[in-house]
Design an enzyme around this catalytic site. Structure first.
Site, PDB file in Angstrom:
ATOM      1  N   HIS A 141      38.725  42.868  24.403  1.00 36.52           N
ATOM      2  CA  HIS A 141      38.522  43.501  25.919  1.00 36.52           C
ATOM      3  C   HIS A 141      39.900  43.400  26.468  1.00 36.52           C
ATOM      4  O   HIS A 141      40.796  42.880  25.542  1.00 36.52           O
ATOM      5  CB  HIS A 141      37.560  43.101  26.845  1.00 36.52           C
ATOM      6  CG  HIS A 141      37.798  42.067  27.643  1.00 36.52           C
ATOM      7  ND1 HIS A 141      37.690  40.852  27.145  1.00 36.52           N
ATOM      8  CD2 HIS A 141      38.537  41.624  28.713  1.00 36.52           C
ATOM      9  CE1 HIS A 141      38.100  39.975  28.242  1.00 36.52           C
ATOM     10  NE2 HIS A 141      38.444  40.009  28.961  1.00 36.52           N
ATOM     11  N   GLU A 191      44.651  40.097  36.965  1.00 35.58           N
ATOM     12  CA  GLU A 191      44.069  40.977  35.693  1.00 35.58           C
ATOM     13  C   GLU A 191      43.050  42.015  36.290  1.00 35.58           C
ATOM     14  O   GLU A 191      43.108  42.625  35.466  1.00 35.58           O
ATOM     15  CB  GLU A 191      43.475  39.901  34.705  1.00 35.58           C
ATOM     16  CG  GLU A 191      41.817  39.603  35.415  1.00 35.58           C
ATOM     17  CD  GLU A 191      40.971  38.034  34.359  1.00 35.58           C
ATOM     18  OE1 GLU A 191      41.761  38.058  33.031  1.00 35.58           O
ATOM     19  OE2 GLU A 191      39.666  37.834  34.069  1.00 35.58           O
ATOM     20  N   HIS A 238      50.902  46.176  25.386  1.00 39.05           N
ATOM     21  CA  HIS A 238      49.893  46.921  24.510  1.00 39.05           C
ATOM     22  C   HIS A 238      50.466  46.526  23.223  1.00 39.05           C
ATOM     23  O   HIS A 238      50.231  46.605  22.358  1.00 39.05           O
ATOM     24  CB  HIS A 238      50.907  48.680  23.927  1.00 39.05           C
ATOM     25  CG  HIS A 238      50.520  49.513  25.509  1.00 39.05           C
ATOM     26  ND1 HIS A 238      51.353  49.325  26.316  1.00 39.05           N
ATOM     27  CD2 HIS A 238      49.895  50.435  25.743  1.00 39.05           C
ATOM     28  CE1 HIS A 238      50.689  50.751  27.205  1.00 39.05           C
ATOM     29  NE2 HIS A 238      50.176  51.056  26.610  1.00 39.05           N
ATOM     30  N   HIS A 286      42.322  41.364  24.874  1.00 39.49           N
ATOM     31  CA  HIS A 286      42.606  39.205  24.216  1.00 39.49           C
ATOM     32  C   HIS A 286      40.934  38.967  24.107  1.00 39.49           C
ATOM     33  O   HIS A 286      39.866  39.935  24.474  1.00 39.49           O
ATOM     34  CB  HIS A 286      43.262  38.565  25.470  1.00 39.49           C
ATOM     35  CG  HIS A 286      41.975  38.510  26.929  1.00 39.49           C
ATOM     36  ND1 HIS A 286      41.777  37.144  27.178  1.00 39.49           N
ATOM     37  CD2 HIS A 286      41.245  39.665  27.651  1.00 39.49           C
ATOM     38  CE1 HIS A 286      41.156  37.521  28.358  1.00 39.49           C
ATOM     39  NE2 HIS A 286      41.071  38.161  28.797  1.00 39.49           N
ATOM     40  N   CYS A 319      32.106  32.663  21.950  1.00 35.37           N
ATOM     41  CA  CYS A 319      33.274  33.782  22.496  1.00 35.37           C
ATOM     42  C   CYS A 319      33.104  35.264  22.668  1.00 35.37           C
ATOM     43  O   CYS A 319      31.919  35.835  23.033  1.00 35.37           O
ATOM     44  CB  CYS A 319      34.121  33.943  20.859  1.00 35.37           C
ATOM     45  SG  CYS A 319      35.065  35.168  21.321  1.00 35.37           S
ATOM     46  N   HIS A 351      42.561  44.406  29.907  1.00 31.07           N
ATOM     47  CA  HIS A 351      43.394  44.633  31.555  1.00 31.07           C
ATOM     48  C   HIS A 351      44.174  44.991  31.658  1.00 31.07           C
ATOM     49  O   HIS A 351      45.499  45.435  30.263  1.00 31.07           O
ATOM     50  CB  HIS A 351      43.241  42.676  31.611  1.00 31.07           C
ATOM     51  CG  HIS A 351      42.211  42.017  31.674  1.00 31.07           C
ATOM     52  ND1 HIS A 351      40.734  42.427  32.773  1.00 31.07           N
ATOM     53  CD2 HIS A 351      41.235  41.181  30.488  1.00 31.07           C
ATOM     54  CE1 HIS A 351      40.016  41.054  32.694  1.00 31.07           C
ATOM     55  NE2 HIS A 351      40.669  40.688  31.318  1.00 31.07           N
TER      56      HIS A 351
END
Length: 161
Positions: A32, A149, A71, A19, A28, A34
């Protein structure tokens, strides 16, 4: 008078996803990911079996919700700073001069304004509430979702029902 609640936090209630977040004016984050973990808490009266809720269907429900995010690239549909073009094969995301392109099958389009842990918790809560309604569960008084996260960094969303 006491109240009852259950809490489910299993190792398999997780999802790995990519995200980016827009915010702080017109900035922005870089793309990346998590390794998220989800937890649910349900509060309510006991049913005829003396459960707030049987753990088994809740674990299955939460696993299904997490699997749908696993994923994938998570993109917010309600973000006024992003322009999304959704095709059959590709999703293009425009932010200022930046353009991202993702295979459509790898993207989950979420009805939220940003992909923060707070908004992911709200989204999972919405999904859980809808699934509980479909199961005919109507005796709950609250639902709470936590999305972690990274270890030690989580957001919680709670709804009184």
């Amino acid at each position: 008078m006491g109240r009852y609640r259950i809490h489910i936090a299993k190792d398999y209630l997780n999802f790995s996803a990519a995200h980016f977040i827009t915010g702080d004016g017109y900035q922005c984050e870089p793309l990346h990911g998590h390794n998220y973990r989800a937890r649910i808490m349900l509060e309510g009266d006991l049913d005829e079996n003396y459960y707030v809720m049987n753990f088994v269907p809740i674990k299955r429900m939460m696993k299904h919700i997490c699997d749908a995010l696993d994923h994938r690239m998570l993109l917010p549909l309600e973000n006024e700073r992003l322009v999304l073009t959704v095709g059959d094969e590709q999703v293009h995301v425009y932010y200022g001069q930046c353009c991202y392109s993702f295979p459509r099958n790898d993207v989950v389009l979420l009805p939220i304004p940003n992909t923060t842990a707070e908004m992911l918790a709200r989204h999972i809560c919405d999904q859980a509430r809808e699934a509980l309604h479909e199961l005919g569960i109507d005796h709950l008084t609250a639902i709470e979702i936590e999305v972690e996260e990274s270890p030690g960094q989580a957001a919680v969303y709670r709804e009184e029902l």
